[in-house]
Design a protein around this motif. Structure first.
Motif, PDB file in Angstrom:
ATOM      1  N   LEU A  34       0.830  -1.204   0.000  1.00 14.61           N
ATOM      2  CA  LEU A  34       0.000   0.000   0.000  1.00 14.61           C
ATOM      3  C   LEU A  34       0.863   1.252   0.000  1.00 14.61           C
ATOM      4  CD1 LEU A  34      -2.931   1.001   0.094  1.00 14.61           C
ATOM      5  CD2 LEU A  34      -2.826   0.838   2.586  1.00 14.61           C
ATOM      6  N   PHE A  35       1.926   1.232   0.784  1.00 19.21           N
ATOM      7  CA  PHE A  35       2.826   2.384   0.832  1.00 19.21           C
ATOM      8  C   PHE A  35       3.604   2.541  -0.476  1.00 19.21           C
ATOM      9  CE2 PHE A  35       6.928   4.368   1.799  1.00 19.21           C
ATOM     10  CZ  PHE A  35       6.498   5.545   2.387  1.00 19.21           C
ATOM     11  N   ARG A  38       1.298   3.823  -3.351  1.00 13.30           N
ATOM     12  CA  ARG A  38       0.374   4.886  -2.958  1.00 13.30           C
ATOM     13  C   ARG A  38       0.194   5.946  -4.046  1.00 13.30           C
ATOM     14  NH1 ARG A  38       5.265   5.732  -0.937  1.00 13.30           N
ATOM     15  NH2 ARG A  38       6.134   7.841  -0.686  1.00 13.30           N
ATOM     16  N   GLU A  39       1.245   6.261  -4.770  1.00 12.88           N
ATOM     17  CA  GLU A  39       1.146   7.292  -5.808  1.00 12.88           C
ATOM     18  C   GLU A  39       0.193   6.855  -6.913  1.00 12.88           C
ATOM     19  OE1 GLU A  39       2.262  10.264  -5.824  1.00 12.88           O
ATOM     20  OE2 GLU A  39       3.593  10.235  -4.076  1.00 12.88           O
ATOM     21  N   LEU A  41      -2.166   4.679  -6.706  1.00 12.93           N
ATOM     22  CA  LEU A  41      -3.518   4.540  -6.180  1.00 12.93           C
ATOM     23  C   LEU A  41      -4.219   5.885  -6.003  1.00 12.93           C
ATOM     24  CD1 LEU A  41      -2.868   1.775  -3.490  1.00 12.93           C
ATOM     25  CD2 LEU A  41      -4.263   1.533  -5.555  1.00 12.93           C
ATOM     26  N   ARG A  42      -3.468   6.970  -6.102  1.00 12.60           N
ATOM     27  CA  ARG A  42      -4.076   8.294  -5.944  1.00 12.60           C
ATOM     28  C   ARG A  42      -4.848   8.748  -7.182  1.00 12.60           C
ATOM     29  NH1 ARG A  42       1.116  11.020  -2.833  1.00 12.60           N
ATOM     30  NH2 ARG A  42       0.660  10.101  -0.791  1.00 12.60           N
ATOM     31  N   SER A  47      -8.312   5.231  -6.780  1.00 13.05           N
ATOM     32  CA  SER A  47      -8.663   5.570  -5.401  1.00 13.05           C
ATOM     33  C   SER A  47     -10.093   5.144  -5.084  1.00 13.05           C
ATOM     34  CB  SER A  47      -8.502   7.075  -5.181  1.00 13.05           C
ATOM     35  OG  SER A  47      -8.994   7.446  -3.911  1.00 13.05           O
ATOM     36  N   TRP A 146      -5.651  -1.718   6.940  1.00 13.68           N
ATOM     37  CA  TRP A 146      -5.389  -1.292   5.556  1.00 13.68           C
ATOM     38  C   TRP A 146      -6.274  -0.105   5.169  1.00 13.68           C
ATOM     39  CZ3 TRP A 146      -5.373  -6.706   2.707  1.00 13.68           C
ATOM     40  CH2 TRP A 146      -4.175  -7.376   3.011  1.00 13.68           C
ATOM     41  N   PHE A 150      -4.910   3.378   3.961  1.00 18.62           N
ATOM     42  CA  PHE A 150      -5.308   3.824   2.620  1.00 18.62           C
ATOM     43  C   PHE A 150      -5.729   5.289   2.661  1.00 18.62           C
ATOM     44  CE2 PHE A 150      -8.103   4.516  -0.952  1.00 18.62           C
ATOM     45  CZ  PHE A 150      -7.556   3.759  -1.978  1.00 18.62           C
ATOM     46  N   TRP A 153      -2.315   7.325   3.272  1.00 17.99           N
ATOM     47  CA  TRP A 153      -1.302   7.360   2.215  1.00 17.99           C
ATOM     48  C   TRP A 153      -1.869   7.675   0.834  1.00 17.99           C
ATOM     49  CZ3 TRP A 153       1.029   2.239   4.380  1.00 17.99           C
ATOM     50  CH2 TRP A 153       1.870   2.550   5.471  1.00 17.99           C
ATOM     51  N   VAL A 154      -3.101   7.272   0.583  1.00 15.41           N
ATOM     52  CA  VAL A 154      -3.693   7.503  -0.740  1.00 15.41           C
ATOM     53  C   VAL A 154      -4.556   8.756  -0.741  1.00 15.41           C
ATOM     54  CG1 VAL A 154      -5.162   6.546  -2.555  1.00 15.41           C
ATOM     55  CG2 VAL A 154      -3.620   5.033  -1.268  1.00 15.41           C
ATOM     56  N   ARG A 156      -4.585  10.952   1.630  1.00 16.58           N
ATOM     57  CA  ARG A 156      -3.812  11.975   2.329  1.00 16.58           C
ATOM     58  C   ARG A 156      -4.605  12.659   3.441  1.00 16.58           C
ATOM     59  NH1 ARG A 156      -0.943  14.461  -3.048  1.00 16.58           N
ATOM     60  NH2 ARG A 156      -2.982  13.970  -3.894  1.00 16.58           N
TER      61      ARG A 156
END
Length: 238
Positions: A34-35, A38-39, A41-42, A47, A146, A150, A153-154, A156
């Motif tokens: 996930l980390f 993360r980019e 998934l944005r 998302s 998670w 989420f 990290w996603v 924000r």
């Protein structure tokens, strides 16, 4: 298949067995992935899909659990209402994910990570792998963590120092309500009536009812530690 769902399966759970450790590895692997991603998934569609998939997993876990309670004849207002801390966090997580709700995030960030992590490390569970209850238990608790990460990290989202106070107030309101529920039903929701039979953090917090006060202090310290990575950071905006 019968034994997979059997509520009276004699195979008891053993803490830190190979399957327990494997479940913790799944948790850590998912957190790392996930980390790392993360980019990507944005992106808006990713998302949205991610949030709905996590919410869907939590809904399936909760619905299937209650169906299992009824089908196996073990449903009881004394033991199976969704009033444990992780059950409450699960419901809040679903609404947080679907509606991208910041207020719910302020609470679930602390109760979800703190509560689910404690449950995963010291499970109060009577069924070993590959029983349905083992699988549902670990999927639900892992997904709660998670889901929160989420949103961090996603999406924000960020907790604030005020979030700690909001969460403490929320928990104490729930405490008052659940003391009444436990009295009426004879239950032990959130272990407010007695300690669990299995090993847990409560074992080192003193006898009943003093461990409840100790637990308040532990919760506050834990929440401060969870907030520490965000201390001094400006909250992001949409």
């Amino acid at each position: 298949m019968t034994s997979f769902f059997d509520a009276y399966n004699p195979n008891s759970f053993s803490a830190y067995s190979a399957t327990h450790i494997a479940a913790l590895v799944v948790l850590i692997t998912g957190v790392v992935l996930l980390f790392v991603f993360r980019e990507g998934l944005r992106r808006e569609r990713a998302s949205l899909l991610g949030r709905y998939m996590l919410a869907g997993i939590l809904v399936v876990c909760e619905v299937s659990l209650n169906v299992w309670y009824v089908a196996e004849g073990v449903y009881s207002v004394k033991d199976t209402l969704p009033l444990e801390l992780c059950s409450i966090s699960l419901y809040l997580s679903v609404f947080m994910l679907i509606f991208r709700n910041r207020l719910l995030f302020q609470i679930v960030y602390f109760t979800g990570i703190g509560g689910a992590l404690q449950a995963l490390l010291t499970p109060v569970l009577g069924y070993a792998f590959p029983h349905y209850r083992f699988i549902e238990f670990f999927i639900a608790h892992i997904t709660i963590i998670w889901a929160v990460l989420f949103m961090v990290w996603v999406e924000r989202f960020r907790p604030t120092f005020k979030s700690i106070g909001i969460t403490m107030v929320f928990l104490n309101v729930m405490l008052v309500i659940l003391v009444g529920v436990n009295y009426i039903t004879g239950g032990n929701y959130m272990f407010l009536a007695r300690k669990p039979d299995t090993a847990s953090l409560l074992d080192v917090l003193g006898p009943y009812p003093w461990y409840l006060l100790s637990l308040e202090a532990v919760a506050l310290v834990l929440f401060l530690l969870l907030y520490a990575p965000f201390a001094g950071r400006r909250r992001s905006v949409d």
